[in-house]
Scaffold this motif. Structure first.
Motif, mmCIF file in Angstrom:
data_model
loop_
_atom_site.group_PDB
_atom_site.id
_atom_site.type_symbol
_atom_site.label_atom_id
_atom_site.label_comp_id
_atom_site.label_asym_id
_atom_site.label_seq_id
_atom_site.Cartn_x
_atom_site.Cartn_y
_atom_site.Cartn_z
ATOM 1 N N THR A 73 -9.445 13.950 36.352
ATOM 2 C CA THR A 73 -9.195 13.933 37.793
ATOM 3 C C THR A 73 -10.041 12.866 38.473
ATOM 4 O O THR A 73 -9.550 12.128 39.336
ATOM 5 C CB THR A 73 -9.484 15.317 38.408
ATOM 6 O OG1 THR A 73 -8.590 16.268 37.819
ATOM 7 C CG2 THR A 73 -9.313 15.305 39.920
ATOM 8 N N GLN A 74 -11.304 12.745 38.064
ATOM 9 C CA GLN A 74 -12.178 11.733 38.656
ATOM 10 C C GLN A 74 -11.709 10.324 38.286
ATOM 11 O O GLN A 74 -11.795 9.407 39.110
ATOM 12 C CB GLN A 74 -13.636 11.948 38.250
ATOM 13 C CG GLN A 74 -14.234 13.218 38.799
ATOM 14 C CD GLN A 74 -14.322 13.246 40.314
ATOM 15 O OE1 GLN A 74 -13.661 12.509 41.035
ATOM 16 N NE2 GLN A 74 -15.148 14.130 40.827
ATOM 17 N N ASN A 127 -8.872 9.595 40.547
ATOM 18 C CA ASN A 127 -9.376 9.321 41.894
ATOM 19 C C ASN A 127 -9.919 7.892 41.997
ATOM 20 O O ASN A 127 -9.670 7.194 42.980
ATOM 21 C CB ASN A 127 -10.484 10.306 42.275
ATOM 22 C CG ASN A 127 -9.970 11.680 42.595
ATOM 23 O OD1 ASN A 127 -8.804 11.869 42.921
ATOM 24 N ND2 ASN A 127 -10.852 12.664 42.512
ATOM 25 N N GLN A 167 -7.056 5.371 41.955
ATOM 26 C CA GLN A 167 -6.420 5.373 43.273
ATOM 27 C C GLN A 167 -7.268 4.598 44.279
ATOM 28 O O GLN A 167 -6.750 3.818 45.074
ATOM 29 C CB GLN A 167 -6.209 6.810 43.756
ATOM 30 C CG GLN A 167 -5.599 6.908 45.132
ATOM 31 C CD GLN A 167 -4.169 6.414 45.182
ATOM 32 O OE1 GLN A 167 -3.418 6.569 44.216
ATOM 33 N NE2 GLN A 167 -3.790 5.817 46.283
ATOM 34 N N LEU A 225 -11.567 10.925 48.440
ATOM 35 C CA LEU A 225 -10.600 11.646 47.610
ATOM 36 C C LEU A 225 -11.169 12.913 46.976
ATOM 37 O O LEU A 225 -10.422 13.667 46.342
ATOM 38 C CB LEU A 225 -10.064 10.713 46.514
ATOM 39 C CG LEU A 225 -9.185 9.569 47.011
ATOM 40 C CD1 LEU A 225 -8.984 8.534 45.899
ATOM 41 C CD2 LEU A 225 -7.850 10.081 47.508
ATOM 42 N N GLN A 226 -12.457 13.162 47.141
ATOM 43 C CA GLN A 226 -13.090 14.322 46.522
ATOM 44 C C GLN A 226 -12.696 15.603 47.248
ATOM 45 O O GLN A 226 -12.600 15.628 48.473
ATOM 46 C CB GLN A 226 -14.613 14.173 46.518
ATOM 47 C CG GLN A 226 -15.114 12.967 45.763
ATOM 48 C CD GLN A 226 -14.632 12.946 44.320
ATOM 49 O OE1 GLN A 226 -14.775 13.926 43.583
ATOM 50 N NE2 GLN A 226 -14.074 11.820 43.919
#
Length: 98
Positions: free
Chosen positions: A8-9, A12, A15, A65-66
């Motif tokens: 996921t990181q 992110n 992105q 985005l976190q």
């Protein structure tokens, strides 16, 4: 941190980097630590204040985005040596063709 959380990181960061990659950027690595700590390393070929500003923008976008509170540490390395000679820990998120 689990592989899923690390993935996921990575997503992110990818992105956050969209539209911000310059020819001077050689490599980007990501280290995810517990609890809620991320280290992002950028490798530039040469010093450039415009590129430094782009990197700051990438980190800002990444933080936005976190989903929770994550401490982000940014490291910028300026080095023109062959990339294979550099000891860059973490997961490679971006690497230009050299």
């Amino acid at each position: 941190m689990t592989t899923s959380a690390e993935n996921t990181q990575v997503l992110n960061l990818v992105q956050a980097m969209v539209g911000s990659i310059t020819p001077n950027l050689r490599r980007v690595t990501l280290e995810v630590g517990a609890p809620d700590f991320v280290k992002i390393r950028f490798v530039l070929e040469r010093e450039d204040p415009v590129d430094r500003e782009e990197l700051e923008d990438i980190v800002f976008e990444f933080e936005a985005l976190q989903e929770g509170n994550v401490e982000v540490d940014m490291d910028v390395i300026v080095d023109a040596r062959p990339i294979h000679e550099m000891d860059l820990p973490g997961r490679v998120v971006f690497g230009r063709k050299e």
